[in-house]
Design a protein around this motif. Structure first.
Motif, PDB file in Angstrom:
ATOM      1  N   GLU A 331      47.413  31.315  66.548  1.00 13.25           N
ATOM      2  CA  GLU A 331      46.681  31.080  67.790  1.00 13.25           C
ATOM      3  C   GLU A 331      46.028  32.384  68.249  1.00 13.25           C
ATOM      4  O   GLU A 331      46.562  33.470  68.013  1.00 13.25           O
ATOM      5  N   LYS A 340      44.426  27.198  69.421  1.00 14.30           N
ATOM      6  CA  LYS A 340      44.778  27.055  68.013  1.00 14.30           C
ATOM      7  C   LYS A 340      43.653  27.589  67.134  1.00 14.30           C
ATOM      8  O   LYS A 340      42.472  27.370  67.412  1.00 14.30           O
ATOM      9  N   TYR A 341      44.067  28.273  66.038  1.00 12.80           N
ATOM     10  CA  TYR A 341      43.099  28.822  65.086  1.00 12.80           C
ATOM     11  C   TYR A 341      43.322  28.234  63.692  1.00 12.80           C
ATOM     12  O   TYR A 341      42.378  27.848  63.014  1.00 12.80           O
ATOM     13  N   TYR A 342      44.592  28.164  63.293  1.00 16.40           N
ATOM     14  CA  TYR A 342      44.934  27.635  61.966  1.00 16.40           C
ATOM     15  C   TYR A 342      46.359  27.105  61.999  1.00 16.40           C
ATOM     16  O   TYR A 342      47.240  27.684  62.642  1.00 16.40           O
ATOM     17  N   GLU A 358      45.045  22.624  58.966  1.00 12.41           N
ATOM     18  CA  GLU A 358      44.089  22.343  60.031  1.00 12.41           C
ATOM     19  C   GLU A 358      43.360  23.631  60.421  1.00 12.41           C
ATOM     20  O   GLU A 358      43.990  24.679  60.605  1.00 12.41           O
ATOM     21  N   SER A 359      42.049  23.554  60.538  1.00 13.93           N
ATOM     22  CA  SER A 359      41.238  24.678  61.002  1.00 13.93           C
ATOM     23  C   SER A 359      40.611  24.316  62.341  1.00 13.93           C
ATOM     24  O   SER A 359      40.165  23.177  62.550  1.00 13.93           O
ATOM     25  N   TYR A 360      40.578  25.303  63.233  1.00 13.82           N
ATOM     26  CA  TYR A 360      40.099  25.056  64.591  1.00 13.82           C
ATOM     27  C   TYR A 360      38.968  26.019  64.943  1.00 13.82           C
ATOM     28  O   TYR A 360      38.909  27.150  64.448  1.00 13.82           O
ATOM     29  N   SER A 361      38.076  25.562  65.802  1.00 14.35           N
ATOM     30  CA  SER A 361      37.021  26.385  66.368  1.00 14.35           C
ATOM     31  C   SER A 361      37.140  26.331  67.888  1.00 14.35           C
ATOM     32  O   SER A 361      37.019  25.252  68.485  1.00 14.35           O
ATOM     33  N   GLY A 363      39.746  26.364  69.586  1.00 15.54           N
ATOM     34  CA  GLY A 363      40.843  25.486  69.952  1.00 15.54           C
ATOM     35  C   GLY A 363      40.625  24.026  69.651  1.00 15.54           C
ATOM     36  O   GLY A 363      41.520  23.202  69.870  1.00 15.54           O
ATOM     37  N   VAL A 364      39.474  23.662  69.124  1.00 12.42           N
ATOM     38  CA  VAL A 364      39.159  22.269  68.810  1.00 12.42           C
ATOM     39  C   VAL A 364      39.215  22.075  67.298  1.00 12.42           C
ATOM     40  O   VAL A 364      38.621  22.860  66.550  1.00 12.42           O
ATOM     41  N   LEU A 365      39.924  21.037  66.857  1.00  8.36           N
ATOM     42  CA  LEU A 365      40.054  20.776  65.429  1.00  8.36           C
ATOM     43  C   LEU A 365      38.689  20.558  64.804  1.00  8.36           C
ATOM     44  O   LEU A 365      37.922  19.678  65.219  1.00  8.36           O
ATOM     45  N   SER A 366      38.369  21.356  63.775  1.00  6.04           N
ATOM     46  CA  SER A 366      37.099  21.200  63.081  1.00  6.04           C
ATOM     47  C   SER A 366      37.267  20.480  61.749  1.00  6.04           C
ATOM     48  O   SER A 366      36.407  19.699  61.354  1.00  6.04           O
TER      49      SER A 366
END
Length: 523
Positions: A331, A340-342, A358-361, A363-366
């Motif tokens: 995070e 969240k980042y990964y 999971e990968s995030y941009s 804080g949003v799941l990308s």
């Protein structure tokens, strides 16, 4: 500031990578691939021959019969059909060494290709090579190789990775290593190296200091500029959390430290002990919120802060080690909240295992990926699949394979296995290959004992026997010598086999419902 550090303290080993922080527990739990064993060696029922059919879109056709021959230890030795033969060879410890495929041409068998496997002194697979036959000799065409380095305690200290590119030969991909200096059993100096043009190039050096209790309490960091090491900073205020109430160094975990950058005179006039030349840059605060106990803390939270007119949150890593799963969450701090980042999670039970990333941009799941594998009650894989999703969308299956088994009554004897492949346009599984198995007639065909499961069939120390009734177990060498006998109670029984040598063994479980034998491998 993200630096790469490998740290030993006492005999404990903690390994971290470039994306990690000094003294971190992050990634210390990663393990290299182990030995290769064929599952056929652990099967109670081993087929004499198999008939394979292919699906033409409407019916099964083109049957091919493959005969199986096993060696004295129960490992598959030769599989042979009308036009193809595969021969397996093993080492003294029953690890797979070679697999040679031949094709029948006119009146004789002709070599086709060969897979070869090599293991290091710790039993870890380090090289896989693929050869083709040029008519007179085997020619290496493809391969991968990881050369690993260990210290006197068996800890991994470095590796060089290669791939084979025909006809150029072995090509180096990357490499790293760490050299350690110990004084009275304590690590006092470590030097990091990277690979460049086939040579080891120094990068970082750390000189560690200890208090009167032999606990690491600080250290100096140096960077190699191509000709010498230059002081760049130091670690101070290092404190430790003792998970084990007895307070052994080997069970301690970092609780906090502060990293300070050095702004004093350069080499050769450096003053590493002059506090006025240091400035606070980074701080780690670690917590273990699940209380005290033995073993490894199930939850580790490492929070990293940077200094700018006060300490400010920067990065946080959370590591969970639960009974059925292990997860890691990265995070980043944004204004007043953690984003969240990964995220990655490995889940495993007897019937299901999967990995989610999971990968995030912001804080949003990308994007998320899920790799799953399902098993039946006999440990056979019934399905593997890859799924992805974006944002709040549903999981979408991209790839998949399915195996449908039929068994002889309640036993583990496989009568048929149908392989299906995922059609990503029709979004259904489609028949591909069917195998029908035929066996020698043995007493195992008439056993009435049910609901007894032994796992894992390839083990290091402990075995588990799950039974619905009480009885006893006996463990035998493949030569027939009884080496162990224990009572079996209704439920799950732990059987310690740590003293056994590596190899293949037979276990006989006897209950009022009858007797049953199992093959297991000790690594």
């Amino acid at each position: 500031m993200k630096r790469s550090v490998l740290l030993f303290f006492g005999l404990a080993f903690m390994a971290v990578t470039f994306a990690e922080k000094p003294l971190s527990k992050k990634n210390s739990h990663k393990k290299p691939q182990t030995s290769i064993f064929l599952k056929t060696a652990t099967e109670v029922y081993q087929p004499l021959y198999v008939i394979t059919d292919c699906w033409d879109g409407n019916t099964w056709g083109g049957p091919v019969t493959t005969n199986y021959t096993y060696n004295e230890y129960g490992f598959l030795w030769i599989s042979e059909s009308e036009y193809e033969r595969i021969t397996y060879t093993y080492g003294d410890d029953n690890k797979l060494l070679d697999k040679i495929k031949e094709s029948f041409v006119e009146t004789d068998w002709v070599n086709d290709y060969k897979y070869s496997y090599t293991y290091d002194d710790y039993g870890v697979l380090c090289q896989k090579c693929i050869y083709y036959w040029d008519g007179t000799d085997w020619v290496l065409s493809d391969g991968s190789w990881v050369e690993r380095f260990y210290d006197a305690y068996g800890n991994l200290t470095g590796e060089i990775s290669y791939y084979y590119d025909f006809p150029d030969g072995w090509i180096e991909i990357y490499g790293y290593k760490t050299e350690y200096v110990y004084v009275d059993g304590l690590l006092t100096e470590q030097t990091e190296y990277d690979r460049y043009n086939g040579e080891w190039i120094a990068s970082w050096k750390y000189d560690w200091t200890y208090n009167d209790f032999n606990l690491l309490n600080g250290g100096f960091e140096y960077y190699f500029d191509g000709s010498r090491f230059n002081l760049t900073g130091r670690y101070v205020d290092v404190s430790w959390y003792f998970w084990n109430p007895e307070g052994h160094v080997q069970s301690s975990y970092v609780e906090s430290y502060t990293y300070q950058t050095y702004n004093g005179p350069a080499f050769p006039h450096e003053e590493p002990e002059n506090d006025s030349y240091y400035e606070d840059i980074e701080r780690l605060v670690a917590t273990y919120p699940d209380g005290d106990g033995g073993g490894t803390p199930p939850t580790t939270i490492e929070t990293y802060q940077t200094y700018n007119e006060g300490w400010n949150n920067d990065f946080r890593w959370t590591w969970l080690q639960m009974q059925d799963y292990e997860s890691e969450l990265d995070e980043i701090w944004s204004q007043s909240t953690w984003l969240k980042y990964y995220y990655t999670m490995d889940y495993q039970t007897n019937l299901l295992k999967y990995n989610i990333t999971e990968s995030y941009s912001y804080g949003v799941l990308s994007r998320a990926t899920k790799e799953s594998e399902m098993f039946d009650g006999f440990g056979n894989t019934t399905e593997t699949k890859t799924e992805t999703k974006s944002g709040d969308g549903d999981w979408i299956q991209k790839e998949g394979e399915k195996w449908i088994y039929s068994y002889d009554g309640g036993s583990s004897k496989i009568l048929s296995k149908t392989y299906q492949d995922w059609d990503d346009e029709a979004l259904v599984y489609v028949n591909d290959i069917r195998e029908r198995f035929f066996y020698y007639s043995t007493n195992l065909d008439h056993l009435s004992i049910e609901n007894v499961v032994i796992y894992p069939t390839v083990f290091n120390c402990n075995l588990f026997i799950k039974s619905d009734v009480a009885g006893k177990m006996s463990l035998y060498s493949m030569g027939g010598a009884r080496l162990l006998e224990r009572p079996v109670f209704s439920g799950i029984n732990l059987i310690s086999c740590c003293e056994l040598n590596k190899g293949l063994y037979m276990i006989k479980v006897s209950t009022k419902k009858g007797d049953r034998s199992y093959k297991v491998i000790k690594q």
